[in-house]
Structure formats: structure tokens, C-alpha cells
Design a protein around this motif. Structure first.
Motif, PDB file in Angstrom:
ATOM      1  N   LEU A   1       8.815   7.387   4.692  1.00  0.00           N
ATOM      2  CA  LEU A   1       8.404   8.771   4.838  1.00  0.00           C
ATOM      3  C   LEU A   1       6.911   8.804   4.550  1.00  0.00           C
ATOM      4  O   LEU A   1       6.457   8.195   3.587  1.00  0.00           O
ATOM      5  CB  LEU A   1       9.156   9.615   3.804  1.00  0.00           C
ATOM      6  CG  LEU A   1       9.278  11.105   4.030  1.00  0.00           C
ATOM      7  CD1 LEU A   1      10.019  11.358   5.326  1.00  0.00           C
ATOM      8  CD2 LEU A   1      10.018  11.731   2.871  1.00  0.00           C
TER       9      LEU A   1
ATOM     10  N   THR B   1       3.123  11.072   4.341  1.00  0.00           N
ATOM     11  CA  THR B   1       2.569  12.413   4.172  1.00  0.00           C
ATOM     12  C   THR B   1       2.199  13.017   5.517  1.00  0.00           C
ATOM     13  O   THR B   1       2.240  14.236   5.676  1.00  0.00           O
ATOM     14  CB  THR B   1       1.308  12.371   3.285  1.00  0.00           C
ATOM     15  OG1 THR B   1       0.369  11.479   3.863  1.00  0.00           O
ATOM     16  CG2 THR B   1       1.661  11.906   1.880  1.00  0.00           C
TER      17      THR B   1
ATOM     18  N   ASN C   1      -3.514   9.740   4.355  1.00  0.00           N
ATOM     19  CA  ASN C   1      -2.125   9.458   4.699  1.00  0.00           C
ATOM     20  C   ASN C   1      -1.568   8.463   3.689  1.00  0.00           C
ATOM     21  O   ASN C   1      -2.274   7.639   3.150  1.00  0.00           O
ATOM     22  CB  ASN C   1      -2.013   8.888   6.101  1.00  0.00           C
ATOM     23  CG  ASN C   1      -0.574   8.831   6.562  1.00  0.00           C
ATOM     24  OD1 ASN C   1       0.292   9.475   5.987  1.00  0.00           O
ATOM     25  ND2 ASN C   1      -0.309   8.057   7.580  1.00  0.00           N
ATOM     26  N   LEU C   2      -0.289   8.573   3.449  1.00  0.00           N
ATOM     27  CA  LEU C   2       0.336   7.795   2.393  1.00  0.00           C
ATOM     28  C   LEU C   2       1.823   7.743   2.716  1.00  0.00           C
ATOM     29  O   LEU C   2       2.411   8.754   3.042  1.00  0.00           O
ATOM     30  CB  LEU C   2       0.120   8.512   1.064  1.00  0.00           C
ATOM     31  CG  LEU C   2       0.237   7.713  -0.227  1.00  0.00           C
ATOM     32  CD1 LEU C   2      -0.796   6.609  -0.237  1.00  0.00           C
ATOM     33  CD2 LEU C   2       0.036   8.642  -1.402  1.00  0.00           C
ATOM     34  N   SER C   3       2.399   6.555   2.664  1.00  0.00           N
ATOM     35  CA  SER C   3       3.818   6.456   2.995  1.00  0.00           C
ATOM     36  C   SER C   3       4.598   5.919   1.800  1.00  0.00           C
ATOM     37  O   SER C   3       4.044   5.239   0.938  1.00  0.00           O
ATOM     38  CB  SER C   3       4.026   5.538   4.199  1.00  0.00           C
ATOM     39  OG  SER C   3       3.768   4.209   3.833  1.00  0.00           O
ATOM     40  N   THR C   4       5.869   6.231   1.770  1.00  0.00           N
ATOM     41  CA  THR C   4       6.714   5.725   0.685  1.00  0.00           C
ATOM     42  C   THR C   4       6.764   4.201   0.735  1.00  0.00           C
ATOM     43  O   THR C   4       6.923   3.560  -0.299  1.00  0.00           O
ATOM     44  CB  THR C   4       8.139   6.277   0.793  1.00  0.00           C
ATOM     45  OG1 THR C   4       8.670   5.945   2.074  1.00  0.00           O
ATOM     46  CG2 THR C   4       8.134   7.789   0.624  1.00  0.00           C
ATOM     47  N   ARG C   5       6.609   3.646   1.919  1.00  0.00           N
ATOM     48  CA  ARG C   5       6.619   2.189   2.023  1.00  0.00           C
ATOM     49  C   ARG C   5       5.438   1.604   1.254  1.00  0.00           C
ATOM     50  O   ARG C   5       5.575   0.619   0.513  1.00  0.00           O
ATOM     51  CB  ARG C   5       6.539   1.778   3.493  1.00  0.00           C
ATOM     52  CG  ARG C   5       7.441   0.621   3.868  1.00  0.00           C
ATOM     53  CD  ARG C   5       7.448   0.443   5.364  1.00  0.00           C
ATOM     54  NE  ARG C   5       6.123   0.097   5.844  1.00  0.00           N
ATOM     55  CZ  ARG C   5       5.742  -1.133   6.165  1.00  0.00           C
ATOM     56  NH1 ARG C   5       6.597  -2.117   6.057  1.00  0.00           N
ATOM     57  NH2 ARG C   5       4.538  -1.361   6.605  1.00  0.00           N
TER      58      ARG C   5
ATOM     59  N   ARG D   1       6.088   2.076  -2.466  1.00  0.00           N
ATOM     60  CA  ARG D   1       7.070   1.110  -2.965  1.00  0.00           C
ATOM     61  C   ARG D   1       6.429  -0.258  -3.124  1.00  0.00           C
ATOM     62  O   ARG D   1       6.642  -0.962  -4.113  1.00  0.00           O
ATOM     63  CB  ARG D   1       8.263   1.032  -2.013  1.00  0.00           C
ATOM     64  CG  ARG D   1       9.526   1.685  -2.591  1.00  0.00           C
ATOM     65  CD  ARG D   1      10.717   1.441  -1.691  1.00  0.00           C
ATOM     66  NE  ARG D   1      10.574   2.160  -0.429  1.00  0.00           N
ATOM     67  CZ  ARG D   1      11.001   3.384  -0.223  1.00  0.00           C
ATOM     68  NH1 ARG D   1      11.612   4.033  -1.177  1.00  0.00           N
ATOM     69  NH2 ARG D   1      10.839   3.979   0.937  1.00  0.00           N
TER      70      ARG D   1
ATOM     71  N   LEU E   1       6.521  10.140  -7.430  1.00  0.00           N
ATOM     72  CA  LEU E   1       6.537  10.541  -6.028  1.00  0.00           C
ATOM     73  C   LEU E   1       7.717   9.902  -5.311  1.00  0.00           C
ATOM     74  O   LEU E   1       8.406  10.555  -4.531  1.00  0.00           O
ATOM     75  CB  LEU E   1       5.228  10.129  -5.350  1.00  0.00           C
ATOM     76  CG  LEU E   1       4.030  11.050  -5.588  1.00  0.00           C
ATOM     77  CD1 LEU E   1       2.768  10.441  -5.006  1.00  0.00           C
ATOM     78  CD2 LEU E   1       4.295  12.412  -4.968  1.00  0.00           C
TER      79      LEU E   1
ATOM     80  N   ASP F   1      10.910  11.640  -6.398  1.00  0.00           N
ATOM     81  CA  ASP F   1      11.006  12.976  -5.812  1.00  0.00           C
ATOM     82  C   ASP F   1      11.322  12.909  -4.322  1.00  0.00           C
ATOM     83  O   ASP F   1      12.139  13.677  -3.810  1.00  0.00           O
ATOM     84  CB  ASP F   1       9.703  13.740  -6.039  1.00  0.00           C
ATOM     85  CG  ASP F   1       9.521  14.128  -7.498  1.00  0.00           C
ATOM     86  OD1 ASP F   1      10.481  13.955  -8.271  1.00  0.00           O
ATOM     87  OD2 ASP F   1       8.424  14.600  -7.853  1.00  0.00           O
ATOM     88  N   ALA F   2      10.659  11.992  -3.632  1.00  0.00           N
ATOM     89  CA  ALA F   2      10.877  11.885  -2.195  1.00  0.00           C
ATOM     90  C   ALA F   2      12.322  11.481  -1.904  1.00  0.00           C
ATOM     91  O   ALA F   2      12.979  12.055  -1.031  1.00  0.00           O
ATOM     92  CB  ALA F   2       9.913  10.868  -1.591  1.00  0.00           C
TER      93      ALA F   2
ATOM     94  N   CYS G   1      15.209  13.633   0.142  1.00  0.00           N
ATOM     95  CA  CYS G   1      15.949  13.111   1.297  1.00  0.00           C
ATOM     96  C   CYS G   1      17.452  13.138   1.035  1.00  0.00           C
ATOM     97  O   CYS G   1      18.242  13.547   1.893  1.00  0.00           O
ATOM     98  CB  CYS G   1      15.497  11.689   1.613  1.00  0.00           C
ATOM     99  SG  CYS G   1      13.800  11.589   2.216  1.00  0.00           S
TER     100      CYS G   1
END
Lengths: 304, 304
Positions: free
Chosen positions: A5, A7, B4-8, B11, B75, B78-79, B83
Motif C-alpha cells: 500500500l 501513500t 511517496n512511501l509504501s508499506t513495502r 517493512r 504506520l 495502522d495500515a 486493511c
DNA sequence: CGATCTTACGGGATTCGTAAACATA
DNA sequence: TATGTTTACGAATCCCGTAAGATCG
């Protein structure tokens, strides 16, 4: 395999929820409308849930999407706050530096440098522990201080010690005192006949001094706790005193004269101590470099 | 242009902070080590801050990175929670359905269906408002109910009304009453000579009934507030009563007989009312379909 | 018929994995 | 020297924008 996911996706989702139009939301996100459509579709697919009910004429959140909007907004706010905070710390706009410094350095030499630092980095909190050498080391070891200026080397392997500066001792006496005449450095022999005003035995300066001149001894006539009181006594003609050069600012007065004291081993070494396993924060690094750049050069020649 | 920033990426960052080794962290994230290295580098670049101090032999968080780890962990949590919540709602494992239903439907017909629904979707909270028709519509209009079963059409344009079922009236009397004999539907004329036990004038059933047969009138001999009390009175032989077929479950007793009452316009229409502008939640849709599938078919033939 | 979303498709950027180079204890 | 990170590079994938197609008011 956990979900991915970004931003960017969340922002796209939130703007579409607000605009209720792919065309407008695509423009807001600087994307072509088809690309934006694909982005939303991909998001729905990876979440495994429809987020919008769309006909060609209307775009509305599904009930589930309505719940997700709130979470998405908060996630975006939190993510942005985290990034801002990181960047502020890296740019030294925010942060905190904690140092531990010998009282003799903390009182006279340090203040103008800290003022300079604070002016350049007003957002950085400063924490100065003006404590004795062992306490300085302990603060660094327990990570309560980023680094320390101490007068003893660190024994613990997780600490790294480097030379900082050397601190010579000076004799201070009234201008009309016999020792005030002459230019050469004094020796312990010169001091022998004169009564001396000293700090209490508990002070580190006194302990260091006595250990350095052992087995010789000084003729102590008065013991005090504060250097400023010592200065007053010396000015009143009660005796002379011997102090590290870094504390000479206490004695800057027309009636007083300071002369260096030369004796083998009578030179206090000051060290910088920091953790070996972790680097300094951006702010701590800046202060570290400032202090190193402005460190006391030659003992006794420093002027206010 | 926001970041921009992703959960990947987060992690990857967190696992590297934990593992303190690109090789191990890359394995955890199912990536080759160089790809993982590039991922971290890209993250640092887009954040504009170094996150790790790396030598070939050790990988350690920078001071700034150490602060960012906490934010990143939160984060991610929470994400993931957001989901999960969305997916749980979409899969009807969690959620809430609020409906507004006429008391006559809510008491007899609805309970077994709700029990069925709850068994199939035990995580869904249910909120049933058993209120009169106007209150039902108001609940839907104010979004306090997902949909309603009411006896009046909705006037507001944001509400959509559809037919649900028709509710015929029945005469209920003791088995030994003259009207108990015969099979054909009764007419108003048949009722004329018999005293009638009725609900209070304030009840919607009573109002509907009187409006429907106007200007004809029934011979009211007793007014009560509760249908169960009406049933008791009829069983005691105090008179007969006229009620909508959907309330007949109150009168299921060996001593009592129900016969349909035929009269022009004497047929209450029940409607489904829902908002026109937004769809139903996944859970609400499921209940909606269940209720529609199990709606009362032919009035009076329903059996417990 | 007009506005709007979706599908189709070619070009470009990103990202991956393998292999080689590089750095420290 | 051995372990572990970075660089180099070809290949696969993903993503974007233009253009055409579909759908509803």
C-alpha cells in the motif's frame, strides 16, 4: 504475503472520495484519467474490496469505502508527520543534543559556544550535564548523553575516547604579591613558602592536583567549595591559589595575576568520549564539530 | 509534490533495523540482496535522510533512523489494521446493519430471519428499530437505518421506495363463533352485527383500517393497546377482531380461527425504503437479500 | 449527443536477479 | 581470506499517456 500500500494510492483514493470524479481527481494527482482509473482499480484489487460504486455519471463511495476513508486520511497525516519529523531532525531544524561536560569547561568555555550553536540551530533542544568526570562517562554509557568532555579515559569497550585538549595549572595571586613579578613559569618550589587557598578535598580539581604533585604537598591555609569564593579570598590577600587554566575566567580581575605552573605530569588531559557502536545524530554531530573547532588551544592564553 | 512511501519500503526498513544485516533482511522480504539494498537506498533518497550507518561488516541505524523506526512500526500496524477492517467488512465478518421495521413485521415475521442471519454472519451487529412507518422513513433519511420496511411511500427525493409485500386483513374469532363457519373470504357486511375488539385509535393498524373502510364503521366494543391482550379477549369470547395478516401469529391458538377479509382497497402495502444516493453496505445487502427472499408471500397462509 | 469511465496498446521508466567488484575484520 | 555490501547490466515487469470504445443521462 502481506499487502502492499503506498501513500500515492491512499492520496488518490482520498481525492477521489472528495472529488467524486475520476477526471478531477486525476488532475489533482497529476495523472491522466485512465492512469488514475487504473490506479484505483489496482488499489481495489489489492485490497480485495470495492471502494467506489461508479456509473458513467456518478462516483460514490461504497459503505466499506466510507469507513476506509477515515483510516486513509489518518494514515496519510501520520506518514507525512513521520517524514517531516525525520527530515527536520536530519536538517537540524528539530532535535535534541545531550552532552556531559566537566564543570570547569561548562562554566567558562562552553556558554558562548552554546549560544552560537543555539543561534544557528534554534530548534535543537540542549541538555548539558555539568558533572564530574565519572558521571560524564556514565551518562554516555547509559545513552543519556550523546558525548562527553571528561578528564578520564573510558574503560568500557562500548565507549570510544579521544584527546580533546590539555589543561595546564596556573598560580593566581594578587598583583602586589611576590610571585606576581617575573615572566617565567613557576615551579612547585616557588610555591612552597606561600599559604594557599584551595578547593575542598572532595573537588576533582583538588584531587587531581594533589595526586599530580605527590609526594610534594601544598601549604593549605583555607578550603572553600566555590571557585568564585576562592577568587574573592585571593583578591582580599588571604593567599594564593592553584587552578586549572580553564577556570581562570573566575579570576579575571585587575588586582589579580595568573602565572603558569610547570611541574612534570601536572597537566590535566581532557577527552571526548562517545559511544563506539552508534554514530551521532545530525544535531549532535554539528555540536561536536563546533566544540572541536573551538576547543581551548593553549592553556592560559585564552581571553574572554 | 508530496513524498511517496509504501508499506513495502517501511517493512524493508523495519526488518533491516531488526536484522541489522542486508542479507538476512533481504531474505525475510523475499528479495535478492542487491534489490533489497537498492530498495533501502531509494527510501533514503526519497526521504532525504540517511537511515543506516553501514560498513561492510555492520549495519546500524542512524540516530534519525532510530526515531523513524517507531513511526514506521506504528504506520505499518495502522495500515494493516485499516486493511483488515476493510476486508472484514467486505467479507461480512464485521460490520453493522441498522434497519427500521414496522412493529407488525418486527415481532412475528422478522425474528427467525434475524436469527438465521446472525448464525450466518455472527460478527455483524444488528440494530432493529421497531417503529411506526413515518419513524422508519425518518431513520433511513437520517442514515440511522440502512433500509426500512414501512407502510408508506417515501416522499423525499433522496429515498427510493419499492414494493415489498402486501398485507391483507383477517377476521379472528373463536372457533364457536358464527363467523368461524364457511371458507370464503368475509366482507365488511358480514362483520356488521358483531362487536369488535380493536387496537387503540393511536395505532397505525387501526388508523389504516378505519381509513380503508371509510365511510363504513366497525362496531367497536373494546379498545386495547397490545395485540396479545386483544388475542386474550377474543379467546375469552368478548368479541371478534380485525388485524393485518402479518400479526396473525399473535392469534395462533386452537380455539381461534382466522378468515380473510375482502374489501376494496383493504390491503396494506409494505414497502422497502432505502437511500437513492448510496448503496448498501456488504452486510446490509446480505440482510436485504435475505429479507426479500423470505418476504411474506401470500397473506394468511404463512405458518409458524 | 455529450460527458465520463473503461479498455487497448505502444513506449519508457522502474525493478528484479545474476555476476563481478569492492571493503573490512 | 572470508563475509557481506555495492556496482554493473540484461531482462522482465510495471506504469504512463494517447486513442478508441462503452455507457448513462
Amino acid at each position: 504475503m502481506p499487502i502492499n500500500l503506498s501513500t500515492r494510492e491512499l492520496r488518490a483514493f482520498v481525492t477521489l472520495a472528495d472529488e467524486r470524479s475520476f477526471t478531477r481527481a486525476a488532475a489533482v494527482n497529476h495523472l491522466s484519467q485512465p492512469a488514475f482509473s487504473a490506479l484505483i482499480r489496482g488499489l481495489e484489487q489489492s485490497l480485495g474490496a470495492r471502494l467506489f460504486d461508479r456509473t458513467t455519471r456518478s462516483v460514490e463511495l461504497t459503505a466499506e469505502g466510507r469507513g476506509f476513508v477515515h483510516a486513509a486520511r489518518r494514515l496519510l497525516i501520520d506518514a507525512e508527520a513521520a517524514c517531516d519529523d525525520l527530515q527536520a531532525h536530519a536538517a537540524r531544524r528539530r532535535g535534541r543534543v545531550a552532552i556531559a561536560v566537566l564543570p570547569s569547561l561548562a562554566a567558562g568555555w562552553l556558554p558562548p559556544l552554546l549560544a552560537d550553536f543555539h543561534q544557528r540551530f534554534p530548534g535543537i533542544e540542549l541538555d548539558v550535564a555539568d558533572v564530574l568526570s565519572d558521571a560524564c562517562l556514565e551518562r554516555v554509557r547509559s545513552a543519556r548523553a550523546d558525548f562527553a568532555l571528561a578528564s578520564t579515559r573510558a574503560g568500557a569497550p562500548e565507549l570510544r575516547t579521544e584527546d580533546f585538549c590539555r589543561d595546564r595549572f596556573h598560580v593566581v595571586c594578587r598583583r602586589d604579591h611576590p610571585l606576581a613579578r617575573g615572566r617565567r613559569a613557576l615551579t612547585l618550589a616557588d610555591l612552597a613558602p606561600h599559604p594557599i587557598v584551595q578547593l575542598a578535598r572532595s573537588s576533582s580539581v583538588r584531587q587531581y592536583l594533589e595526586a599530580a604533585i605527590y609526594p610534594a604537598q601544598l601549604r593549605t591555609m583555607l578550603e572553600l567549595d566555590q571557585l568564585s569564593t576562592v577568587a574573592g579570598m585571593v583578591r582580599a590577600g588571604l593567599g594564593i591559589t592553584v587552578v586549572p587554566s580553564l577556570t581562570l575566567f573566575h579570576f579575571e580581575h585587575d588586582e589579580l595575576v595568573a602565572r603558569p605552573l610547570d611541574s612534570p605530569g601536572l597537566e590535566r588531559q581532557v577527552f571526548v568520549v562517545r559511544r563506539a557502536d552508534r554514530g551521532l545524530s545530525s544535531a549532535a554531530q554539528a555540536l561536536y564539530e563546533l566544540l572541536l573547532r573551538e576547543r581551548p588551544r593553549a592553556a592560559g592564553r585564552r581571553r574572554q
